[in-house]
Design an enzyme around this catalytic site. Structure first.
Site, PDB file in Angstrom:
ATOM      1  CD  GLU A   1     -15.243 -72.794  20.723  1.00 53.28           C
ATOM      2  OE1 GLU A   1     -14.262 -73.033  19.978  1.00 53.28           O
ATOM      3  OE2 GLU A   1     -15.147 -72.184  21.801  1.00 53.28           O
TER       4      GLU A   1
ATOM      5  CG  ASN B   1     -19.578 -61.524  20.126  1.00 56.66           C
ATOM      6  OD1 ASN B   1     -19.177 -62.692  20.206  1.00 56.66           O
ATOM      7  ND2 ASN B   1     -20.777 -61.158  20.540  1.00 56.66           N
TER       8      ASN B   1
END
Lengths: 392, 385, 392, 385
Positions: free
Chosen positions: A243, A378
């Site tokens: 992914e 993130n």
């Protein structure tokens, strides 16, 4: 060390271009762009790719993969993105298929893979839960074994296009006694099973693409379990790597940046093109330089994989930097649209509104905020890189 | 030198804060924005009764005679609550232009009507092509038989739907981007030849594109051909007010995000306990304080009439744009998936701040104005006085 | 809310300007700028301030303070910095004096404060140790009581201008049994006491301003202890707040920025002044805008203090943002000097080198890297702000 | 497409790494830099024996016939060790210009001497006023009696002290910043009328200001008046090599900082365990990988002669400048007080990187060249080929 294209590469490039010319038609593009017909458009596009044999290039050849070289993968993706054609929906072809190929049994492969190739199933992903976002392993949706069925209770959230899906792959808890990463099981669930309800979530971009999926005593045959009970976390983790690579979307960012450049060239402020505005040019080229680097970071990773090696440490940056670049482009485009970036086009035509891309820019911007949140936020990516790459 | 509000200003602040608390909870705001024109006529009447609509108008016109600090206090609290009523468009822009440039007769008729909550107005200055160049105007104004006739199109006119009267910036002479030759004309929204296309902005407020075909103006505001100076000074006032509005929104967004980080748990602890997020929250706090300091600087300089005024005002607008992007982006990111939904107000605050950035010139554009101003010549040292 | 200057303020401004004109002479500036004569120059400057009564404005009036209003403090600092005159060396007047005034006994006040005012003593600060930097409280230098003397063993590091100092104020450990913040004692030590040696540390800016100070059975009379034994940490912490305010150096940054602007105006690249270079102008104005904000953040804090209130939460940002701005200006000046920023002038004249400020720019840049490290590193400042201001 | 080194290239890399390990420990480097001219003549002879000085020269001139990848490998390892010997000045700039533009006779005399380690050279292109405009040249070259006479001053000439021969960029025609009218002249460092003022750069290397008073040149390199094209192409090659050198230095600096963070304890734990620092270390790692990716991109494009070459080269130089500032600043900060001292090599790496940023145009300057190139016209899509 070289990046020359061989004769074969150039021939392949020509083939890709021809395929795109013939198949990614303006009619199909329009069907995909319209929210009401988007699903059909995407499925039609995937069927055309299937006919060409290109719907799942990264799969093993025996299941329908293409065995492309790195250069061919690079060429295909560059050309596809430059033409504005979308990537194949990742939930089936990229995500669940990777797990089925790696950990599924022969019956599961035979049952699911061909239907994915032919776009006969629309898959969605059941990982996140209201209490388990970045801390995915703390998920609570339970699966209790009852004979040869699991009974599922709980809910999944942020489920993209659950409203279109007929299958969902889920991480569920089959054991709460040990470490939270243990006791997680990977199940494939038919969305038409009684007890499943889907609640739409309205998002800040004005679209309905996210959902919450509720499971109320949903019965799932044990044969729909991937691999062993309690090993779901391991299977899912291997998929996260896949992914992460796909989220970078470098080729698509290149196209987006080219579009912004041309939009800026046409915007005039006090008689001067915005492209001549030095602060704008600075921001545009900041992004372009990062993107040029990122493109080769991805190629370095792909080249490693192609040689049968693990991708290098640089691959851990792809999701992080890829989404940063995407968001920077989206933000820049908002600024190109100036005060029009605050308008909602609604049912008006672009001519009535007085601007032809501000509405898209604004929706992409807000939708794009999600890319640094999903697929492992993130922040989590930085934690992972610090731990596994830097050894901190 | 002091940075304290007067007792009167504290009262205004408190009364708006109370209004927001009672009327602007998340669902209440959604209901208000869903109304025709995106705001509540009932709230507007309340504003009139509480005297808020009178604040910037001179006492001789029935106003409160407030100065920039008063407007700041009010707009900051409106921003904190994301109040949807069109104070900027009707009172500050439309009303400001009337007060600065209309004839006594028009002032005497219109300003009491604004103060009384009976009159909605708008200022139509943008066009499709104009971007941030206020002088880039192609809509024309011609005198025929002693009347001013307006032709053209103005776009993204805030409050353009509810406005009964509109002041239109049109070109009566000169080239497309000249400063001179701009004339401000008062037109009736119901005039023959005036058509409106309505749409919403991302934060819920309504805007309009307005086409004018041989529309007969009611009056000229200011002097014909010399509208630019007038609009520039009102735009400066509006910039200051907008930045105060932004500060309120930024403070609210920071507070919401901080609260979320203290309560949302992941990995068994509140996410606000993660050092990397703490440092980012400190940066958000710092950005907000920078806006506050520049706002105080600009409002004092404008009020005291010092040479620092224009410089501070431009610096403030730049900082507001940048802080809005930083804090807006982080607010969504730190709220995670929830920040992506319309089930919290975070997104609306972010959208409002992004719109403020684009009004009267975004951060990049304004910074270039600032650079021209400060780099023009060797500078004197002192900031204040 | 206003920032107008009153008639009295304007008269004060005129007085400051006159004082500076008469006392901050070009001869004195040259003496201070020369490394060999810097110490004498600084002492002479401070003596002139003393004569004017301005050496310690922030002290209580009975000890020699000025009782200025916020506006007067602002005016004095602005004018002083604009003239290029240095702040008074902080170690005596600002740092140790604050502690003596707050926590010292009458004998200590009578003994030390007048000598500080008259620049008869040069103080240095003995806090950091090789193992205790940001984690100051883990310091190990021991003080063992022996009759009416402490015997000191250990070492202090990063001691600025220890080579000039005749006194050092130290945090020493008198007890290791409890929490590390407890058992720390605040001592004043005569640098001429036997057993003290000073090792110079060469720093990346090529100067000798830092030192390591070693204590080998150094005997210090108990009368040189401030307050109670074991309370040193509390005393030092109150001083850190003072230090934090003084490190921001807003007025000096304003002067530095003005200098950089004029240097850039004179630099020409391909026929165009660097000041006209849009990317340069962007960086310059980014800094200027931050500095304009910071100036008022400081004024807000000073105004609070003047009203007898605690400075607001914004004051916690002063050290952090002040040093960020200083460093940004230093970096910008390096870039103005272009390839000359890499040169070492050594014994050459500016004319021989071919550039007149590159050497200073380079030294300031490297020396300036320390400002985000000392006085509580900027990382520690962020931790403190997160904890005490944001409540995290 | 592949990013692997050849076996030969791996051998070069390993042998330089060995050399660095044996000869470039902290104290060893300090001793080398303290020598006259800031490098070791003995090392230079070793370079000659190992064949490193021959790498970029053509086989017919006794060289190794290496390409940009070979130079990259070598310069990267030199950067990792902060090797002080003047490879850039003598081999790449001086030697590069000779190979590209000197007569056969001069090539036959000088290139073997460079390869043999007997000849040190330099390229004098900068002047006091020139900043980054390579064409801004006031030093004059005039032909008199069939001889070229040079007058003027060149500054910051790297290796200008040790160089026995110097190539000087002078103006033989045209205005001060014209591209045409630039002539490259080979002069003897011992010529009558040539004077050198020597000084050190912050990273220890030596530079010189050179005044020329009626100095008689030995030869013209390239064609008279057309020196710009020649120097521009050699500067491009040098940019690539410099960026490889920077990558080595960045990798080393990151590794040193990471090591320090893993071992330095504060508050009872290694400082590398603090999340805020971890995230910054990840950003440093990312910046270094960006440089690496752009270096590979540029070196392949230059070698393969694709249209992406110039664009990649400029992008690389920008990224090197920015990454150097980021990583250099963080390296000092994370080393705390120790980073401020000359007792670790951190400061020298930082200084070297800052000098690299300023060579042939800093990040801001180069980015504007990049913008001109990419914004000039609607672009074709593909990057490679």
């Amino acid at each position: 060390m070289h990046t020359r294209f061989s004769e074969e590469d150039l021939a392949f490039q020509a083939e890709v271009r021809q395929f795109l010319r013939e198949n990614w038609t303006s009619e199909l593009a329009a069907t995909c762009a319209n929210r009401a017909t988007m699903k059909e458009g995407i499925e039609e596009w995937q069927r055309r790719l299937y006919k060409q044999g290109w719907v799942a290039p990264h799969w093993p050849v025996e299941h329908g993969g293409t065995d492309w070289t790195v250069t061919q993968t690079f060429i295909y993706n560059s050309e596809r993105a430059a033409a504005g054609a979308p990537e194949v929906m990742p939930f089936g072809v990229t995500m669940v298929a990777s797990v089925i190929i790696a950990y599924g049994n022969d019956a599961q492969k035979a049952r699911f893979l061909p239907r994915i190739l032919k776009s006969e199933d629309w898959w969605c992903q059941g990982y996140s839960e209201p209490g388990a976002g970045s801390d995915l392993a703390s998920l609570k949706t339970r699966a209790d074994l009852d004979g040869d069925e699991y009974i599922i209770n709980g809910s999944k959230i942020w489920t993209t296009y659950a409203q279109y899906a007929n299958w969902i792959f889920c991480l569920v808890r089959t054991d709460s006694s040990g470490r939270k990463q243990e006791g997680i099981t990977f199940l494939l669930i038919d969305m038409n099973t009684p007890g499943i309800t889907v609640r739409p979530i309205q998002t800040i971009d004005g679209f309905h693409h996210l959902n919450e999926v509720f499971f109320d005593n949903v019965r799932v045959p044990v044969e729909n379990r991937i691999g062993e009970e309690g090993k779901g976390w391991t299977y899912a983790k291997s998929l996260l790597v896949q992914e992460r690579l796909s989220i970078a979307e470098v080729a698509d960012s290149k196209r987006a940046l080219t579009e912004v450049r041309e939009e800026a060239r046409a915007e005039v402020n006090g008689g001067v093109s915005l492209l001549e505005d030095p602060l704008f040019a600075k921001r545009l080229t900041d992004i372009e330089i990062r993107l040029m680097a990122l493109e080769y970071t991805e190629l370095r990773a792909l080249a490693s994989i192609a040689e049968g090696k693990e991708p290098g440490p640089e691959s851990s940056l792809l999701k992080l930097q890829g989404t940063e670049v995407q968001q920077a482009i989206q933000e820049l485009r908002m600024d190109v649209a100036a005060y029009y970036s605050g308008t909602l086009q609604g049912d008006l035509s672009a001519e009535q509104l007085g601007h032809d891309y501000a509405d898209t820019a604004q929706k992409s911007y807000f939708r794009g905020r999600a890319s640094s949140i999903y697929g492992g936020s993130n922040e989590v990516q930085k934690n992972i890189t610090a731990k596994y790459v830097l050894g901190l | 030198m002091n940075f304290n509000l007067s007792e009167e200003q504290n009262q205004i602040r408190d009364s708006i804060a109370r209004f927001v608390q009672e009327n602007y909870a998340f669902d209440q705001r959604n209901a208000v924005v869903a109304l025709e024109h995106g705001f509540s006529e009932q709230h507007w009447q309340q504003f009139a009764e509480l005297g808020w609509l009178s604040i910037p108008f001179a006492e001789e016109q029935g106003g409160f005679g407030g100065g920039p600090v008063d407007t700041m206090v009010l707009m900051q609290e409106f921003g904190r609550g994301l109040v949807a009523e069109p104070y900027l468009a009707t009172v500050l822009l439309f009303g400001g232009l009337l007060q600065a440039g209309a004839s006594e007769a028009i002032q005497g008729e219109y300003i009491p009507a604004i103060i009384g909550g009976e009159l909605q107005g708008a200022f139509a200055y943008l066009e499709r092509q104009s971007r941030y160049a206020l002088t880039d105007i192609t809509t024309t104004a011609e005198q025929k038989d002693g009347k001013w006739i307006v032709n053209g199109e103005k776009t993204v006119v805030l409050n353009g739907g509810a406005a009964q009267k509109i002041i239109v910036a049109a070109r009566s002479a000169g080239e497309q981007a000249d400063e001179s030759g701009i004339t401000l004309l008062l037109v009736d929204a119901g005039s023959a030849g005036l058509e409106r296309t309505l749409y919403r902005m991302t934060d819920g407020q309504e805007a309009a594109n307005i086409t004018l075909s041989n529309v007969e103006a009611k009056a000229v505001i200011g002097s014909p051909g010399e509208g630019y100076g007038l609009m520039a000074s009102i735009v400066d006032e509006a910039r200051l007010a907008l930045c105060a509005n932004a500060l309120g929104a930024l403070e609210s967004l920071n507070a919401q995000t901080l609260d979320y980080c203290k309560t949302r748990e992941q990995f068994g602890v509140a996410i606000g306990s993660f050092q990397a997020l703490q440092h980012r929250l400190v940066d958000m706090f710092g950005a907000c304080e920078n806006v506050k300091s520049l706002l105080y600087r600009a409002v004092c300089a404008v009020q005291d009439g010092t040479e620092d005024a224009q410089r501070s005002l431009l610096a403030l607008k730049v900082m507001v744009g940048r802080a809005g992007k930083l804090i807006g982006g982080e607010a969504i990111q730190l709220h995670g998936g929830m920040g992506m939904t319309d089930e919290l107000s975070v997104g609306f605050y972010v959208k409002h701040l992004m719109i403020i950035n684009t009004l009267f010139g975004d951060a990049d554009y304004t910074q270039q104005l600032f650079a021209q101003l400060v780099n023009a010549a060797p500078q004197a040292g002192s900031a204040a006085a």
